[in-house]
Design an enzyme around this catalytic site. Structure first.
Site, PDB file in Angstrom:
ATOM      1  N   GLY A  27      37.892  38.686  53.573  1.00  0.00           N
ATOM      2  CA  GLY A  27      36.941  38.435  52.488  1.00  0.00           C
ATOM      3  C   GLY A  27      36.163  39.652  52.023  1.00  0.00           C
ATOM      4  N   SER A  28      36.733  40.860  52.205  1.00  0.00           N
ATOM      5  CA  SER A  28      35.977  42.038  51.746  1.00  0.00           C
ATOM      6  C   SER A  28      35.848  42.029  50.218  1.00  0.00           C
ATOM      7  CB  SER A  28      36.619  43.341  52.229  1.00  0.00           C
ATOM      8  OG  SER A  28      37.877  43.530  51.623  1.00  0.00           O
ATOM      9  N   MET A 108      46.351  33.595  50.399  1.00  0.00           N
ATOM     10  CA  MET A 108      47.741  33.918  50.712  1.00  0.00           C
ATOM     11  C   MET A 108      48.703  32.742  50.540  1.00  0.00           C
ATOM     12  SD  MET A 108      47.339  37.082  51.046  1.00  0.00           S
ATOM     13  CE  MET A 108      48.865  37.775  51.676  1.00  0.00           C
ATOM     14  N   ILE A 110      50.847  30.113  47.748  1.00  0.00           N
ATOM     15  CA  ILE A 110      51.360  30.012  46.381  1.00  0.00           C
ATOM     16  C   ILE A 110      51.094  28.587  45.908  1.00  0.00           C
ATOM     17  CG2 ILE A 110      53.440  30.179  44.923  1.00  0.00           C
ATOM     18  CD1 ILE A 110      52.710  32.821  46.334  1.00  0.00           C
ATOM     19  N   ASN A 125      44.239  36.476  39.841  1.00  0.00           N
ATOM     20  CA  ASN A 125      44.583  36.975  41.179  1.00  0.00           C
ATOM     21  C   ASN A 125      44.505  38.492  41.206  1.00  0.00           C
ATOM     22  OD1 ASN A 125      45.641  36.849  43.873  1.00  0.00           O
ATOM     23  ND2 ASN A 125      47.676  37.389  43.086  1.00  0.00           N
ATOM     24  N   HIS A 127      46.330  41.677  43.277  1.00  0.00           N
ATOM     25  CA  HIS A 127      47.476  41.950  44.152  1.00  0.00           C
ATOM     26  C   HIS A 127      47.497  43.451  44.477  1.00  0.00           C
ATOM     27  CE1 HIS A 127      51.419  41.418  45.913  1.00  0.00           C
ATOM     28  NE2 HIS A 127      51.759  42.552  45.313  1.00  0.00           N
ATOM     29  N   VAL A 162      55.756  34.078  41.288  1.00  0.00           N
ATOM     30  CA  VAL A 162      54.990  34.729  42.368  1.00  0.00           C
ATOM     31  C   VAL A 162      54.582  36.112  41.882  1.00  0.00           C
ATOM     32  CG1 VAL A 162      55.084  35.595  44.742  1.00  0.00           C
ATOM     33  CG2 VAL A 162      56.244  33.462  44.150  1.00  0.00           C
ATOM     34  N   ASP A 163      53.278  36.293  41.638  1.00  0.00           N
ATOM     35  CA  ASP A 163      52.714  37.576  41.182  1.00  0.00           C
ATOM     36  C   ASP A 163      53.317  38.027  39.848  1.00  0.00           C
ATOM     37  OD1 ASP A 163      51.183  37.666  43.557  1.00  0.00           O
ATOM     38  OD2 ASP A 163      52.810  38.641  44.638  1.00  0.00           O
ATOM     39  N   GLU A 192      40.087  47.902  44.499  1.00  0.00           N
ATOM     40  CA  GLU A 192      40.060  46.473  44.128  1.00  0.00           C
ATOM     41  C   GLU A 192      38.620  45.993  43.957  1.00  0.00           C
ATOM     42  OE1 GLU A 192      44.063  44.609  46.199  1.00  0.00           O
ATOM     43  OE2 GLU A 192      42.175  44.342  47.217  1.00  0.00           O
TER      44      GLU A 192
HETATM   45  C1  GAR Z   1      43.457  42.332  49.181  1.00  0.00           C
HETATM   46  O1  GAR Z   1      43.958  43.639  49.291  1.00  0.00           O
HETATM   47  C2  GAR Z   1      44.256  41.562  48.154  1.00  0.00           C
HETATM   48  O2  GAR Z   1      44.758  42.347  47.112  1.00  0.00           O
HETATM   49  C3  GAR Z   1      45.386  41.031  48.986  1.00  0.00           C
HETATM   50  O3  GAR Z   1      44.806  40.667  50.193  1.00  0.00           O
HETATM   51  C4  GAR Z   1      43.718  41.542  50.468  1.00  0.00           C
HETATM   52  C5  GAR Z   1      42.538  40.669  50.836  1.00  0.00           C
HETATM   53  O4  GAR Z   1      41.531  41.405  51.469  1.00  0.00           O
HETATM   54  N1  GAR Z   1      46.015  39.933  48.327  1.00  0.00           N
HETATM   55  C6  GAR Z   1      47.308  39.657  48.456  1.00  0.00           C
HETATM   56  O5  GAR Z   1      48.061  40.299  49.138  1.00  0.00           O
HETATM   57  C7  GAR Z   1      47.747  38.457  47.658  1.00  0.00           C
HETATM   58  N2  GAR Z   1      49.187  38.397  47.603  1.00  0.00           N
HETATM   59  P1  GAR Z   1      40.125  40.763  51.789  1.00  0.00           P
HETATM   60  O6  GAR Z   1      40.373  39.412  52.462  1.00  0.00           O
HETATM   61  O7  GAR Z   1      39.469  41.750  52.706  1.00  0.00           O
HETATM   62  O8  GAR Z   1      39.399  40.621  50.470  1.00  0.00           O
END
Ligand code: GAR
Length: 212
Positions: A27-28, A108, A110, A125, A127, A162-163, A192
């Site tokens: 969840g950052s 994570m 779909i 989303n 990615h 997907v994406d 991000e």
């Molecule tokens: C992020 O880098 C996001 O882009 C990725 O998961 C990470 C979540 O980090 N998302 C995917 O890979 C989706 N397919 P977080 O939980 O620390 O925010």
């Protein structure tokens, strides 16, 4: 004919867009967004949902007194029914909280086509690669294996693939020699955290600048 995107209304600081953030892990990105929303913005997080009851990111919801729900997959063996029931439970929470935009931030799973059809244009989303390259759950691993010299992140609307939905923003990072999955992930999360809140600002102004 493909169902069109139905975008959220324009929003303002006086009447901010009610968003739900969906997470599965640390969840950052959620934390960065909540920090950004400490100042008045045209979007406000009203609901946090995780499919993973142990997601570390859930604490950001509790710490900020935001409605925060763990909704794990129901314990039934029929996989199709399990997905549909799970999304049904999520949908009830979204409706009850009058959510106008779903923000996937490290979620994570779909969604099924029937869930996407209900929300198409109102699910966004992020990615961790430069889509359409390296979609899927292992983007950093696939990027490093491929030997490319540039990666980055992509914010896109969710569609039935997907994406694959309409790309709204991308930001690049350079891959240096000796880069590992961990160093690349850390570097990309940093960008991000800057780009996602800014894209939400633009959406609230009704600005969609698709990148092809
Ligand atoms: C992020 O880098 C996001 O882009 C990725 O998961 C990470 C979540 O980090 N998302 C995917 O890979 C989706 N397919 P977080 O939980 O620390 O925010």
């Amino acid at each position: 004919m493909e169902k069109p995107y139905v975008f959220p209304r324009r929003a303002s600081i006086d009447k901010p867009l009610r968003i739900a953030v969906l997470i599965s892990g640390s969840g950052s990105g959620l934390n960065a967004l909540l920090n950004y929303q400490q100042d008045p913005r045209a979007h406000i997080t009203k609901l946090i949902i995780s499919d993973n009851i142990n997601a570390k990111g859930l604490k950001y919801g509790y710490d900020n007194n935001i409605a925060t729900k763990s909704i794990p997959l129901p314990d039934i063996s029929d996989k199709n029914r399990q997905r549909i029931l799970h999304e049904g439970l999520i949908n009830i929470e979204l409706i009850n909280s009058e959510i106008e935009l779903i923000v996937l931030s490290g979620y994570m799973r779909i969604f099924t086509p029937s869930f996407v059809a209900k929300w198409k244009g109102r699910i966004i989303n992020i990615h961790p690669s430069l889509l359409p390259d390296f979609p899927g759950a292992h983007a950093h691993r696939d990027v490093i294996r491929s030997g490319v010299k540039i990666s980055g992140c992509t914010v896109h609307l969710v569609d039935f693939g997907v994406d694959t939905g309409m790309i709204l923003a991308q930001k690049e990072v350079e891959i240096i020699s000796g880069e590992t999955i961990q160093t690349l992930q850390d570097k990309i999360k940093k960008i991000e955290h800057e780009i996602y809140p800014k894209v939400l600002d633009l959406l609230c102004e009704g600005q969609y600048h698709p990148i092809s």
